[in-house]
Design a protein around this motif. Structure first.
Motif, short mmCIF file in Angstrom:
data_model
loop_
_atom_site.label_atom_id
_atom_site.label_comp_id
_atom_site.label_asym_id
_atom_site.label_seq_id
_atom_site.Cartn_x
_atom_site.Cartn_y
_atom_site.Cartn_z
N GLY A 89 0.80 -1.21 0.00
CA GLY A 89 0.00 0.00 0.00
C GLY A 89 0.84 1.26 0.00
O GLY A 89 0.33 2.35 -0.30
N LEU A 116 -6.73 1.27 -5.54
CA LEU A 116 -6.96 0.94 -4.14
C LEU A 116 -7.13 -0.56 -3.92
O LEU A 116 -7.22 -1.02 -2.78
CB LEU A 116 -8.21 1.67 -3.62
N TRP A 128 -13.88 5.85 -1.30
CA TRP A 128 -13.01 5.72 -2.47
C TRP A 128 -13.22 6.84 -3.48
O TRP A 128 -12.27 7.26 -4.14
CB TRP A 128 -13.20 4.35 -3.12
N ARG A 131 -11.12 9.74 -2.38
CA ARG A 131 -9.70 9.47 -2.62
C ARG A 131 -9.38 9.62 -4.10
O ARG A 131 -8.35 10.19 -4.48
CB ARG A 131 -9.35 8.05 -2.14
N ARG A 168 -3.09 5.65 -3.72
CA ARG A 168 -2.63 4.89 -2.56
C ARG A 168 -1.92 5.77 -1.53
O ARG A 168 -1.59 5.31 -0.46
CB ARG A 168 -1.66 3.79 -2.99
#
Length: 285
Positions: A89, A116, A128, A131, A168
């Motif tokens: 990650g 991800l 998500w 992000r 990430r």
């Protein structure tokens, strides 16, 4: 532009370097590609990996991120040998091409969100979309998040792939010829994005045909020839004419991304699957 909530500088380890390779050999069939490569990239460094076509650059980065197994030698990321113990990650990887099942349309947001999914994570985490939006903002493409990737220009597609790695929030970013085949404005936009990441402390290992727009950021150059390191130190000076503003850093060895199939921009499984990269393997003579 926004800054990711957790910066790499806040999260990176003060101990082991992000990348360590010791006496790495790689053979593809009967052909040697890498012949005893040693490489160490310290936290916060920006290192360019240079060399002619066939020198082993792409093979080396694919080996470093676990796509190709070394025939012998050892690779460690953040002090841990390649395998399940690596904190994947914390690693962002942008290969020359990303493939998926043909005929599956993907928006820029969906491609970025696929970054991800790694290891055993088969479902997107909560938040998500936020992000993905943050990562697309970093490459100035937030306004195109709902656009199908095949409708984007080659330079925009490349920035989507970079956002896919950035989602990430990586401490280590590995890029394989990120500006090959894209126009100068896209190269400049990419360089601006990289400058922000480097300022935040991201460690960068980037394969380049030439330094181009990234020259001000590169602290060290490692040059490969026939699968061996022949230079590790100060970046080389550009060849005459290559530092001029009108010079286009686009070379015929890499097809523009806008000419590649739409399958090249889809979703990928796992951290860095072997199927992600469809580049021709380099074989040292």
């Amino acid at each position: 532009m926004t800054t990711l909530t957790e910066t790499p500088a806040e999260r990176r380890s003060a101990g082991a370097p992000p990348v360590e390779a010791a006496d790495v050999h790689v053979r593809l069939g009967a052909s040697p590609v890498l012949r005893g490569v040693d490489l160490r990239v310290a936290a916060g460094e920006v290192v360019a990996l240079l060399g002619a076509n066939g020198s082993g650059k792409s093979t080396l980065v694919r080996t470093l991120v676990g796509v190709l197994p070394p025939t012998s030698g050892e690779v460690r990321l953040f002090g841990r040998p390649l395998g399940d113990g690596v904190p994947w990650g914390r690693v962002g990887y942008v290969p020359q091409r990303v493939s998926a099942a043909a005929g599956v349309p993907s928006t820029a947001e969906e491609v970025v969100a696929s970054g991800l999914l790694h290891g055993r994570r088969l479902r997107l985490p909560r938040g998500w979309r936020d992000r993905a939006h943050e990562a697309l903002e970093l490459v100035d493409l937030a306004d195109r998040r709902r656009t199908a990737t095949q409708q984007l220009s080659g330079g925009q597609q490349q920035r989507v792939l970079i956002a896919r790695a950035l989602v990430r929030r990586p401490d280590l970013l590995v890029l394989d010829e990120p500006v090959a085949g894209v126009d100068r404005p896209s190269q400049e936009a990419f360089a601006a994005t990289m400058a922000r990441l480097v300022a935040d402390g991201t460690t960068v290992l980037v394969v380049l045909h030439e330094l181009g727009e990234l020259a001000p950021l590169v602290q060290r150059a490692v040059v490969l020839r026939h699968g061996r390191v022949v230079h590790d130190g100060a970046p080389p000076r550009p060849r005459p004419g290559h530092e001029e503003a009108e010079h286009e850093h686009v070379h015929p060895h890499a097809a523009p991304r806008s000419e590649r199939g739409e399958g090249d921009m889809g979703l990928a499984e796992g951290p860095f699957e072997a199927g992600m990269s469809t580049t021709t393997d380099e074989v040292a003579p």
